[in-house]
Motif scaffolding. Structure first.
Motif, PDB file in Angstrom:
ATOM      1  N   ALA B 246       0.846  -1.197   0.000  1.00 41.15           N
ATOM      2  CA  ALA B 246       0.000   0.000   0.000  1.00 41.15           C
ATOM      3  C   ALA B 246       0.877   1.241   0.000  1.00 41.15           C
ATOM      4  CB  ALA B 246      -0.898  -0.003   1.246  1.00 41.15           C
ATOM      5  N   ILE B 287      -3.705  -3.701   3.607  1.00 38.73           N
ATOM      6  CA  ILE B 287      -3.434  -2.682   4.628  1.00 38.73           C
ATOM      7  C   ILE B 287      -2.781  -3.320   5.852  1.00 38.73           C
ATOM      8  CG2 ILE B 287      -4.556  -1.050   6.216  1.00 38.73           C
ATOM      9  CD1 ILE B 287      -4.339  -0.151   3.224  1.00 38.73           C
ATOM     10  N   ALA B 294      -6.531  -1.315   9.758  1.00 39.96           N
ATOM     11  CA  ALA B 294      -7.553  -0.845   8.822  1.00 39.96           C
ATOM     12  C   ALA B 294      -8.617  -0.042   9.563  1.00 39.96           C
ATOM     13  CB  ALA B 294      -8.192  -2.031   8.115  1.00 39.96           C
ATOM     14  N   GLY B 365      -5.751   2.524   6.272  1.00 39.57           N
ATOM     15  CA  GLY B 365      -5.318   2.102   7.598  1.00 39.57           C
ATOM     16  C   GLY B 365      -4.510   3.179   8.281  1.00 39.57           C
TER      17      GLY B 365
END
Lengths: 248, 917
Positions: B246, B287, B294, B365
């Motif tokens: 991410a 995440i 998250a 997150g």
């Protein structure tokens, strides 16, 4: 004044335990979030607490019907401890899935009466999960959680199985014994009989309700906060429980 | 009657029929030697007489359709039946849950597939009980075999096709030569590993390809282009971009945020519930795998129109209504059960999505900014998998997602679809929250399963792992299937040997299964064993860097940009028709099925206003413990891109940014995510459109100083129908913008507040109707293309000025103008406030059609108290020409466009809410 301990018990799939802990912390509880496996291993956790909280979520995915397996776990492993807890005058609250659990354990409404929380409906047509805001009218003067409440509570609902049903005799008894804790004062969101949103047991210590007052404990959590709406906070409910737990 | 089965012992089947909606029932089949007392006790748990009736071993009627899951498909309810029996002290060997539907007449298989069942995960029987999907019914696969790669290209291609490798000839050549050099044939496991790792889905070959333009010159690969723009923008808040699971940004001193948005298009097309469900589960794991907790989910859904006639469906395609119902249920199920608010999103309808629905699932997150970065894996660290068990679900998902679909896709790709188990993922997430300092590296098992998770972690270091140690759902899996299974809810971590016991103990307390598979070696070789015997021995360098770079031809689009204005005879009727258009009308029917309240952080919800039924632009999340938070905004408009992908890209970046700016978010700290869902990139025009869209993204990112930090592309969204017709989707780019909200009390919503307050339009309105919803309604397509909304170079400064005004508390209300233009924007503001407005259009544009319905970008309507108007206007400096006072909030419930038409707010509400979806 000491902070009473609120034991927040979660099963796999419980997910509003943090929201409940935030609300209870705010009104002066010492919150302890534990897994049911920890309580089974060490029932002292329950004995030492002044309040028991069964929060919202989808315990065991609600795969066999909402709350059924969590309730079976509690009844199988902790039945006597739970009875002792209530007999000691300690308050219990089950919110949403926690309400479903308390109903399935028989703690609510108690005295051998049976009620159920079924799939949401509108004119008997299933409507499924719904997340929306409702207004709750506190009713019971017997229930230690609702008796001190002056104002309606505004808070969200988020459930698919919240339709309160029972037979007419049971309903008459619940009304006569002042066990109706909350009614929806906005349009009934789930087809519940007599707009019942929450009930208590005969002692008034054990409360179960479908909506989530723990998600409206700060003014900014209200949808009209930026329109300067204030009031309708759910914290008064938790304050009532904590005030009672202090004296246990 | 109870029948006896030699393999499973006695069987008992309970049919549960709810008191209401009684044309359907649930069945629970139990294998085990149970007596009547046992059955009674089970029934007491499984049946609530107030809600349903239960009957044991009921005969299936002639007009009943009995449906069960195929063995191996995740069956959460069955697992809980076994759990319940166990608590009661009743020994149950296996369980399977199914359903019965009361039908009339004798439908054929085609009708059953169309209306009720899905052959991808289910099997059925009419008039008799279907065989229960016990795990013991799972077939056994063959063990490892070596595959000879022939020298003949046609034969080589045939092997690639037969095995569904989705590799091109150049890639197969490299593999053949590599193993020729090694001196042996590859194993099936090695071939599959390379196919997954080199798939479009995992390797983003087209985004990494050299671009060959029409004149033969080469252009920078698309991913490099996006990354370079982020480097050049050099925003101080970017911690990590286009790296790992991410993108990571830091807003303020205390917190970092992880951002990711994924596509799950192909699985959702063939099994809508499971496809969307696991799309959400997968992005949440991204995440978690980025070492963050998250806090919210997003979803953007593109469907065929719900009223598509049956006879217009290509063979093998599910009806949009079933796809809509399944996808929405799948998103709701995962988000609601794992306990995350599903907040921002969008729902788009277009006939082009009938055969290729799109599901974009995002997650955000948070983590403390002072959490130490992960440094592993180090040589000697253990390779540890935990979470769900591994089954044959999701084999070859990465390659499946990288292919075009046709009528056979559902049948052959069935094993590519998984059903999620959000409860297990919640346990995994809770465990990781507690155990964050017990591992040195982490990633999730997504596409490619263990092969990609361990393969990625072992990149540059090497690993030696034993597949026989992987906990399985059932026996019978070949080693390569274990290695490649995309069974859900699994994570892989690297653990220092001295910390393994502590992690295992914590996992046991959380009820999470954990298994030590082997070691990170340091010899840069990936060795995978089954019962000690190697099934894979690959250099990590070859696995990750051996793939030949692709070259793709790009024919750039030549969009026409004419100032065409559609003919609108009745502006009032057009506004009402726009409000009722499925793309603009209320999505409450979907939004309210998602819990957007959990965690107590949602300050601006997807629905807003005095009745909570008007659309918000962006959503705002502020943790109850904080006063600052984030806003999330989405931009998407494929219709602009049909003729002008570059301007479409700019416009949707602008829309996403505007959607957060209007809530009060800081325009100087906006992070962007891109998601491209496109057609087949080997067609030069399709790829050219993609190149143009990336150019538009990069131009907008630079203009706004808003870097891309994460992205994901899904290509080959095409469907080959039985008659050879190719159905492609319009170029669909979803942009997600995330930006900080410094003070929750200064956030702004789009619902009108106070009668008398002036209304101000920011931005310039041009005759831009290309891809507009008004054009869609009138069907008034000019011979040459009308202009899509064009970039506005003054927009970035305008948003900064607006933000300054908001920080001073000068703005009561702000709403962006998007689909349907100013007319729809004002109507939505009136619906939100249940109050009217008096508007003069002359200052907007001389042509009321343009003023009302043009979709020029970078426009915002603001409600500014009269006493603040001068101070507000002054903040816009040289852009003051783009600040137009267009009227005021009325004290009557009427939206009045002076000299054109007026409508009661109730009429607006009815049009907007009428469809409820």
């Amino acid at each position: 004044m000491s902070r009473p301990t609120a034991l927040i018990v979660r099963a796999p799939g419980t997910n509003r335990d943090g929201d409940a802990a935030f609300a209870l912390d705010l009104v002066g509880a010492e919150t302890k979030r534990v897994l049911i496996s920890e309580v089974f291993a060490d029932p002292k956790l329950l004995h030492e607490a002044q309040m028991l909280v069964i929060p919202g979520g989808f315990s065991f995915a609600d795969a066999l019907g909402a709350g059924r397996l969590f309730a079976l776990e509690l009844v199988t492993r902790l039945r006597d401890e739970l009875t002792t807890f209530v007999e000691a005058g300690k308050p219990v609250i089950g919110i949403c899935n926690g309400f479903q659990v308390l109903v399935r354990t028989g703690l609510l409404p108690g005295a051998g009466m049976t009620v159920a929380l079924g799939e949401n409906t509108n004119d008997s047509v299933p409507t499924g999960f719904v997340c929306d805001w409702v207004r709750l009218q506190p009713v019971s003067q017997k229930c230690i959680w609702t008796a001190p409440l002056v104002d309606d509570i505004e808070c969200p609902i988020a459930h698919g199985e919240g339709r309160f049903i029972c037979d007419p005799d049971t309903m008459a008894t619940l009304v006569a014994d002042d066990q109706i804790a909350f009614r929806y004062s906005t349009p009934n969101p789930n087809g519940s009989m007599a707009d019942v949103a929450g009930i208590c047991d005969a002692s008034g210590l054990v409360l179960g309700l479908m909506p989530h007052p723990e998600d409206h404990v700060l003014p900014r959590q209200h949808p009209q906060y930026l329109r300067h709406h204030r009031g309708g906070l759910g914290r008064a409910l938790f304050q009532a429980g904590v005030d009672h737990a202090k004296d246990v | 009657m109870v029948d006896v089965d030699a393999a499973t012992g006695r069987r008992h089947r309970l049919t549960l029929r709810p008191h209401h909606g009684a044309d359907a029932a649930t069945t629970i089949t139990i294998a085990g030697d149970l007596d009547q007392h046992d059955l009674d006790r089970l029934e007491a748990i499984l049946v609530d007489p107030l809600l349903e009736t239960g009957s044991w071993n009921a005969v299936v009627g002639a007009e009943q359709l009995d449906i069960g899951l195929i063995p191996g498909v995740t069956d959460t309810a069955a697992a809980q039946v076994v759990h319940a029996a166990d608590l009661l002290g009743i020994s149950v060997a296996d369980a399977s849950v199914g359903r019965i539907i009361d039908i009339a007449g004798a439908p054929d298989d085609a009708e059953i597939r169309r209306r009720w069942a899905n052959a991808v995960i289910e099997r059925w029987s009419v008039g008799t009980a279907v065989e229960p999907g016990f795990a013991s019914g799972v077939a056994t696969s063959v063990l490892t075999e070596h595959v000879e790669l022939p020298n003949d290209d046609a034969a080589l291609t045939a092997i690639g096709k037969e095995r569904g490798l989705a590799l091109d000839l150049a890639e197969l050549h490299v593999i053949r030569e590599h193993f020729a050099g090694v001196g042996r044939n590859p194993t099936d496991a090695e071939l599959e590993t390379l196919a997954q790792t080199w798939s479009e889905h995992c390797a983003h070959k087209s985004f990494r390809a050299d671009i060959v333009l029409a004149d033969g010159s080469l252009a920078e690969p698309l991913l490099a282009r996006l990354r370079r723009s982020t480097t050049e923008i050099a925003a101080p808040f970017v911690v990590s971009a286009f790296d790992g699971n991410a993108g990571i940004v830091q807003f303020g001193p205390a917190r970092t945020y992880a951002l990711k948005c994924e596509t799950h298009n192909h699985p959702s097309a063939i099994e809508p519930f499971g496809g969307a469900n696991t799309g959400v589960g997968g992005v949440i794991r991204d995440i978690i795998g980025a070492h963050h907790r998250a806090i919210a989910c997003t979803d953007i859904l593109c469907f065929g129109p719900a009223d598509t006639p049956d006879d217009q469906l290509p063979d093998g395609v599910l009806h949009p209504r079933r796809i809509i119902e399944g996808v929405v249920a799948g998103v709701a199920d995962y988000g609601n059960k794992i306990g995350l608010p599903t907040v921002a999103g969008g729902v788009l309808y277009d006939p082009a999505y009938v055969s290729n629905p799109l599901v974009f699932a995002g997650c955000i997150g948070v983590a403390p900014a002072d959490r130490p970065a992960l440094t592993g894996p180090h040589p000697g660290d253990r390779v540890v998998v935990f979470g769900g068990r591994t089954g044959r679900d999701g084999i070859r998902g990465a390659t499946f997602s990288s292919m075009e679909m046709d009528a056979t896709t559902g049948d052959v790709a069935g094993a590519s679809v998984q059903i999620g188990d959000p409860i297990v993922e919640k346990l995994v997430s809770d465990l990781l929250g507690d155990a964050w300092d017990l591992y040195t590296a982490i990633t999730d098992c997504g596409a490619g399963g263990l092969s990609s998770a361990i393969g990625e972690l072992a990149d540059g270091i090497g690993a030696d792992v034993e597949m026989a140690k992987v906990p399985l759902k059932y026996a019978g899996l070949a080693p390569w299937e274990i290695w490649l299974s995309e069974a859900q809810e699994r994570m892989v971590v690297a653990v220092a040997p001295h910390q393994f016991d502590a992690l295992a103990e914590m996992a046991a307390m959380h009820g999470v299964e954990i298994s030590d598979l082997g070691v990170f070696t340091g010899d840069q070789r990936l060795v995978v064993r089954f019962e000690g015997e190697p099934i894979i021995e690959l250099d990590t360098a070859f696995l990750h860097d051996g793939r030949p770079r692709r070259r793709l031809q790009a024919t750039m689009p030549q969009p026409t940009r004419d100032a065409t204005v559609p003919t609108v005879d009745d502006h009032e009727a057009t506004l009402l028709a726009l409000l009722a258009h499925p793309n603009i009308a209320s999505k409450a029917g979907i939004i309210r099925r998602y819990d957007h309240e959990i965690l107590g952080a949602t300050v601006i919800r997807p629905l807003t206003g005095v009745r909570n039924d008007a659309p918000a632009d962006g959503v705002v999340l502020v943790d109850p413990n904080d006063t600052d938070g984030i806003a999330i905004g989405i931009g998407v408009n494929p219709w602009y891109g049909v003729n002008d992908p570059e301007h479409m890209a700019w416009a949707v970046v602008d829309e996403a940014i505007r959607n957060v700016v209007v809530t009060g978010a800081d325009p100087s700290a906006i992070a962007l995510m891109d998601n491209f869902s496109w057609g087949n990139p080997t067609r030069a025009t399709t790829f050219g459109d993609l190149v143009a869209a990336v150019e538009g993204c990069v131009a907008a990112a630079h203009a706004y100083g808003a870097p891309f930090v994460s992205g994901k592309d899904s290509l080959n969204n095409e469907y080959l129908t039985g008659d050879g017709t190719r159905r492609a989707i319009p170029p669909t780019l979803v942009i997600t913008a995330v930006a900080p909200i410094h003070d929750v009390a200064l956030a702004v919503t789009p619902d009108l507040k106070r009668p008398g307050n002036p209304l101000v339009l920011l931005g310039r309105t041009l005759a831009e109707f290309g891809g507009s919803h008004t054009m869609m309604l009138t069907g008034d397509h000019a011979a040459s293309g009308p202009a899509a909304p064009s970039p506005d170079p003054d927009a970035p400064a305008r948003y900064r000025a607006l933000h300054a005004a908001m920080q001073r508390g000068l703005v009561d209300t702000a709403h962006d103008c998007s689909e349907g233009g100013l007319g729809v924007a004002l109507a939505e503001m009136c619906i939100g406030g249940r109050i009217g407005a008096a508007i003069q259009l002359a200052g907007v544009h001389v042509d009321p059609t343009v003023a009302l319905f043009a979709e020029s970008a970078a426009r915002i309507v603001c409600e500014v108290p009269a006493e603040s108007l001068d101070e507000f206007t002054a903040l816009f400096g040289s852009d003051a020409g783009a600040v137009t006072v267009i009227g005021h909030v009325a004290d009557s419930p009427e939206l009045c466009f002076d000299g054109v038409f007026a409508l009661h707010v109730d009429a607006l509400v009815n049009a907007f809410n009428g469809a409820r979806r």
